[in-house]
Enzyme design. Structure first.
Site, PDB file in Angstrom:
ATOM      1  N   TYR A   1      -2.450  -0.747  11.082  1.00 23.06           N
ATOM      2  CA  TYR A   1      -2.582  -1.463   9.726  1.00 23.06           C
ATOM      3  C   TYR A   1      -1.321  -1.094   8.720  1.00 23.06           C
ATOM      4  CZ  TYR A   1      -3.749  -1.693   4.816  1.00 23.06           C
ATOM      5  OH  TYR A   1      -3.838  -2.185   3.411  1.00 23.06           O
TER       6      TYR A   1
ATOM      7  N   LYS B   1       1.861  -3.521   7.064  1.00 20.39           N
ATOM      8  CA  LYS B   1       2.088  -3.754   5.538  1.00 20.39           C
ATOM      9  C   LYS B   1       3.637  -3.490   5.436  1.00 20.39           C
ATOM     10  CE  LYS B   1      -1.635  -4.693   3.754  1.00 20.39           C
ATOM     11  NZ  LYS B   1      -1.977  -5.624   2.729  1.00 20.39           N
TER      12      LYS B   1
ATOM     13  N   SER C   1       0.830  -1.152   0.159  1.00 23.32           N
ATOM     14  CA  SER C   1      -0.119   0.216   0.040  1.00 23.32           C
ATOM     15  C   SER C   1       0.827   1.323   0.261  1.00 23.32           C
ATOM     16  CB  SER C   1      -0.861   0.143   1.301  1.00 23.32           C
ATOM     17  OG  SER C   1      -1.515   1.185   1.534  1.00 23.32           O
TER      18      SER C   1
HETATM   19  P1  NAD Z   1     -10.959  -7.019   1.143  1.00 21.26           P
HETATM   20  O1  NAD Z   1     -11.441  -7.029   2.658  1.00 21.26           O
HETATM   21  O2  NAD Z   1     -12.284  -6.919   0.329  1.00 21.26           O
HETATM   22  O3  NAD Z   1     -10.445  -8.350   0.795  1.00 21.26           O
HETATM   23  C1  NAD Z   1      -9.514  -9.093   1.698  1.00 21.26           C
HETATM   24  C2  NAD Z   1      -9.700 -10.454   1.762  1.00 21.26           C
HETATM   25  O4  NAD Z   1      -9.096 -11.190   2.543  1.00 21.26           O
HETATM   26  C3  NAD Z   1     -11.619 -10.563   2.210  1.00 21.26           C
HETATM   27  O5  NAD Z   1     -12.208 -11.455   1.270  1.00 21.26           O
HETATM   28  C4  NAD Z   1     -11.400 -11.304   3.508  1.00 21.26           C
HETATM   29  O6  NAD Z   1     -12.453 -12.305   4.072  1.00 21.26           O
HETATM   30  C5  NAD Z   1      -9.936 -12.182   3.365  1.00 21.26           C
HETATM   31  N1  NAD Z   1      -9.308 -12.320   4.726  1.00 21.26           N
HETATM   32  C6  NAD Z   1      -9.096 -11.591   5.646  1.00 21.26           C
HETATM   33  N2  NAD Z   1      -8.209 -12.279   6.671  1.00 21.26           N
HETATM   34  C7  NAD Z   1      -8.122 -13.480   6.303  1.00 21.26           C
HETATM   35  C8  NAD Z   1      -7.311 -14.578   6.724  1.00 21.26           C
HETATM   36  N3  NAD Z   1      -6.707 -14.687   7.860  1.00 21.26           N
HETATM   37  N4  NAD Z   1      -7.153 -15.901   6.012  1.00 21.26           N
HETATM   38  C9  NAD Z   1      -7.878 -15.700   4.848  1.00 21.26           C
HETATM   39  N5  NAD Z   1      -8.608 -14.845   4.332  1.00 21.26           N
HETATM   40  C10 NAD Z   1      -8.670 -13.804   5.104  1.00 21.26           C
HETATM   41  O7  NAD Z   1      -9.904  -5.932   1.043  1.00 21.26           O
HETATM   42  P2  NAD Z   1      -9.433  -5.189  -0.402  1.00 21.26           P
HETATM   43  O8  NAD Z   1      -9.854  -4.075  -0.630  1.00 21.26           O
HETATM   44  O9  NAD Z   1      -9.739  -6.316  -1.435  1.00 21.26           O
HETATM   45  O10 NAD Z   1      -7.907  -5.476  -0.216  1.00 21.26           O
HETATM   46  C11 NAD Z   1      -7.117  -6.613  -0.566  1.00 21.26           C
HETATM   47  C12 NAD Z   1      -5.579  -6.486   0.033  1.00 21.26           C
HETATM   48  O11 NAD Z   1      -4.992  -5.246  -0.611  1.00 21.26           O
HETATM   49  C13 NAD Z   1      -5.567  -6.239   1.445  1.00 21.26           C
HETATM   50  O12 NAD Z   1      -4.278  -7.143   1.848  1.00 21.26           O
HETATM   51  C14 NAD Z   1      -5.392  -4.631   1.667  1.00 21.26           C
HETATM   52  O13 NAD Z   1      -4.654  -4.551   2.923  1.00 21.26           O
HETATM   53  C15 NAD Z   1      -4.561  -4.425   0.617  1.00 21.26           C
HETATM   54  N6  NAD Z   1      -4.939  -2.920   0.144  1.00 21.26           N
HETATM   55  C16 NAD Z   1      -6.334  -2.520  -0.136  1.00 21.26           C
HETATM   56  C17 NAD Z   1      -6.294  -1.181  -0.228  1.00 21.26           C
HETATM   57  C18 NAD Z   1      -7.805  -0.427  -0.598  1.00 21.26           C
HETATM   58  O14 NAD Z   1      -7.899   0.553  -0.035  1.00 21.26           O
HETATM   59  N7  NAD Z   1      -8.747  -1.415  -0.616  1.00 21.26           N
HETATM   60  C19 NAD Z   1      -5.179  -0.211  -0.647  1.00 21.26           C
HETATM   61  C20 NAD Z   1      -3.969  -0.763  -0.440  1.00 21.26           C
HETATM   62  C21 NAD Z   1      -3.754  -2.084  -0.427  1.00 21.26           C
HETATM   63  C1  WQD Z   2      -9.579   9.621   1.074  1.00 24.32           C
HETATM   64  C2  WQD Z   2      -9.637  11.244   1.081  1.00 24.32           C
HETATM   65  C3  WQD Z   2      -9.791  11.690   3.634  1.00 24.32           C
HETATM   66  C4  WQD Z   2     -13.640   9.329   4.063  1.00 24.32           C
HETATM   67  C5  WQD Z   2      -6.915   4.605   2.880  1.00 24.32           C
HETATM   68  C6  WQD Z   2      -5.796   3.872   3.783  1.00 24.32           C
HETATM   69  C7  WQD Z   2      -4.694   3.536   2.863  1.00 24.32           C
HETATM   70  C8  WQD Z   2      -5.321   2.655   1.807  1.00 24.32           C
HETATM   71  C9  WQD Z   2      -6.460   3.262   0.936  1.00 24.32           C
HETATM   72  C10 WQD Z   2      -5.324   0.332   2.359  1.00 24.32           C
HETATM   73  C11 WQD Z   2      -8.979  11.626   2.081  1.00 24.32           C
HETATM   74  C12 WQD Z   2     -11.500  12.022   2.598  1.00 24.32           C
HETATM   75  C13 WQD Z   2     -12.638  10.133   3.341  1.00 24.32           C
HETATM   76  C14 WQD Z   2     -14.926  10.425   4.540  1.00 24.32           C
HETATM   77  C15 WQD Z   2     -13.329  12.164   3.671  1.00 24.32           C
HETATM   78  N1  WQD Z   2      -5.857   1.466   2.105  1.00 24.32           N
HETATM   79  N2  WQD Z   2     -12.412  11.309   3.140  1.00 24.32           N
HETATM   80  N3  WQD Z   2     -14.604  11.830   4.198  1.00 24.32           N
HETATM   81  O1  WQD Z   2      -7.297   7.730   3.992  1.00 24.32           O
HETATM   82  O2  WQD Z   2      -6.312   8.129   1.548  1.00 24.32           O
HETATM   83  O3  WQD Z   2      -6.338   5.737   2.343  1.00 24.32           O
HETATM   84  O4  WQD Z   2      -7.397   3.639   1.719  1.00 24.32           O
HETATM   85  O5  WQD Z   2      -3.884   0.281   2.153  1.00 24.32           O
HETATM   86  O6  WQD Z   2      -3.772   2.518   3.931  1.00 24.32           O
HETATM   87  O7  WQD Z   2      -5.406   4.835   4.736  1.00 24.32           O
HETATM   88  O8  WQD Z   2      -8.440   6.767   1.705  1.00 24.32           O
HETATM   89  O9  WQD Z   2     -10.777   6.812   1.032  1.00 24.32           O
HETATM   90  O10 WQD Z   2     -10.286   6.866   3.355  1.00 24.32           O
HETATM   91  O11 WQD Z   2      -9.749   8.977   1.846  1.00 24.32           O
HETATM   92  O12 WQD Z   2     -13.260  13.574   3.543  1.00 24.32           O
HETATM   93  O13 WQD Z   2     -15.819   9.868   4.871  1.00 24.32           O
HETATM   94  O14 WQD Z   2     -11.101  11.297   1.367  1.00 24.32           O
HETATM   95  O15 WQD Z   2      -9.538  12.544   4.500  1.00 24.32           O
HETATM   96  O16 WQD Z   2      -8.475  12.864   2.095  1.00 24.32           O
HETATM   97  P1  WQD Z   2      -6.965   6.957   2.129  1.00 24.32           P
HETATM   98  P2  WQD Z   2      -9.797   7.148   2.108  1.00 24.32           P
END
Ligand code: NAD
Ligand code: WQD
Length: 340
Positions: free
Chosen positions: A149, A153, A124
């Site tokens: 979190y 990562k 991330s």
């Molecule tokens: P998500 O929660 O939709 O998907 C994660 C999946 O992992 C879920 O289906 C959950 O049931 C499964 N899971 C959780 N713990 C588990 C375990 N112990 N064993 C087996 N399965 C398990 O999230 P997502 O948005 O699809 O994110 C996928 C990955 O990408 C995550 O690692 C997340 O940290 C990373 N990521 C997400 C974002 C984002 O904003 N969505 C941004 C950066 C990184």
């Molecule tokens: C985006 C913008 C908020 C909600 C997060 C995690 C990051 C990654 C992606 C996993 C920001 C603003 C948000 C609301 C708002 N996840 N906002 N009102 O914070 O950039 O990233 O998700 O790895 O680790 O931190 O994403 O969608 O929460 O926010 O004003 O109700 O929207 O302040 O500027 P963020 P976000």
């Protein structure tokens, strides 16, 4: 290739499963369904006409992983599984370190025992140190994350780097996602947060569909063009295509690579609201609220390394993001609970 997707029933995993099946790969999903529904994969099967092998299981269960790897001839793992709610991670740090860090350790041990050493990891942009310099290239300094979190990562990145250094047979891609949003263009699969959404776009969509009364905009006093936070929002189908490209690039050659998956463009919260309103043709009620602790003013990617190395770049713009996010939300107001 036969590809094992931990967490493959979730938001990014299900879209990646679709892209991989369409590209002719065999997909095995391993997910404990703690934050997902089996329905996402039923729909991927219907959309593609292909089959996905599904195993309900936990990445912390090493014996189970041993059995699965012994029974199926897996070529590569894409590791999405983990917990991802930033706020919750500050309340339950142990659950985050256990699922994300210990879970990854258990997975790597099982892979090693099975002579399976090709891994794509969901990292991330949160691993980067706060910076005034935008965009962020992959060699920008990583920081002391502001929540467990983010720390989990970064710890996993360290763990994988040390593993690859100690045993150079491993082939590892660290994919640093920026802000994944949107949905498949069919409107059949998308992001389905449980409870109140933490992220901006699902929140906006739920206000649009009447599930939530109004959006709180977290701060309008940042030094950005309109005072609200700026982020790099990447369409989940572009992100899914990035996984396919990374897998193709690393399979068969040992090493460790880090790639940003972003668009290289930032949009403010107010720009996101306006873009959504234009596509959905309705007003989004919002109010300005205090800043959210831990938020940075701006964050967007230098995505040139992925383009150079992988021949991949994000193709979809803000309008497609909003159109697809809105179609998914409108047609599935209760997410996968509207199964059908
Ligand atoms: P998500 O929660 O939709 O998907 C994660 C999946 O992992 C879920 O289906 C959950 O049931 C499964 N899971 C959780 N713990 C588990 C375990 N112990 N064993 C087996 N399965 C398990 O999230 P997502 O948005 O699809 O994110 C996928 C990955 O990408 C995550 O690692 C997340 O940290 C990373 N990521 C997400 C974002 C984002 O904003 N969505 C941004 C950066 C990184
Ligand atoms: C985006 C913008 C908020 C909600 C997060 C995690 C990051 C990654 C992606 C996993 C920001 C603003 C948000 C609301 C708002 N996840 N906002 N009102 O914070 O950039 O990233 O998700 O790895 O680790 O931190 O994403 O969608 O929460 O926010 O004003 O109700 O929207 O302040 O500027 P963020 P976000």
């Amino acid at each position: 290739m036969k590809v094992f997707l931990t967490g493959g029933a979730g938001f990014i995993g299900s879209h990646t499963a679709l892209v991989l099946v369409e590209a002719g790969h065999d997909v095995v999903v391993y997910d404990n369904l703690s934050n997902a529904s089996r329905e996402s994969l039923n729909r991927v099967e219907r959309l593609t006409g292909g089959r996905i092998a599904f195993i309900e299981g936990d990445i912390r269960d090493g014996a189970r992983l041993d059995r699965v790897f012994a029974e199926s001839d897996i070529d590569a793992v894409i590791h999405f599984a983990g917990l991802k709610a930033v706020g919750e991670s500050t309340e339950q740090p142990l659950a985050y370190y256990e699922n994300n860090v210990a879970g990854t350790l258990t997975l790597c041990h099982a892979m090693d025992r099975a002579n399976l050493r090709t891994l794509v990891f969901s990292s991330s942009a949160t691993v980067y140190a706060e910076s005034r310099e935008m965009p962020l290239p992959e060699d920008a300094p990583t920081g002391r994350p502001t929540n467990p979190y983010g720390s989990s990562k970064l710890m996993i990145e360290w763990l994988l780097r040390d593993l690859q250094t100690a045993d150079p047979r491993w082939s590892i891609a660290l994919l640093r996602y920026f802000n994944p949003v949107g949905a498949h263009e069919s409107g059949r699969i998308g992001e389905d947060p449980q409870g109140r959404p933490n992220n901006l776009l699902p929140f906006i969509s739920q206000v649009a569909v009447g599930r939530l009364p109004e959006l709180a905009v977290y701060g309008n006093d940042y030094s950005t063009r309109d005072g609200t936070g700026v982020r790099d929002y990447i369409h989940v189908m572009d992100l899914a295509a990035g996984h396919r490209a990374a897998l193709d690039a690393i399979a068969g050659s040992a090493g460790l690579w880090t790639w940003n998956l972003g668009t290289g463009r930032g949009y403010s919260v107010l720009e996101m609201i306006r873009a959504f309103e234009n596509v959905a043709d309705r007003e989004i009620a919002y109010r300005i609220a205090p800043r959210r602790p831990g938020d940075v003013a701006e964050c967007w990617a230098d995505a040139s390394r992925a383009e150079r190395d992988l021949g991949w770049r994000a193709e979809r713009g803000l309008e497609e993001i909003m159109r697809d996010a809105w179609r998914w939300q409108r047609e599935n107001p209760e997410g996968y609970r509207d199964a059908g």
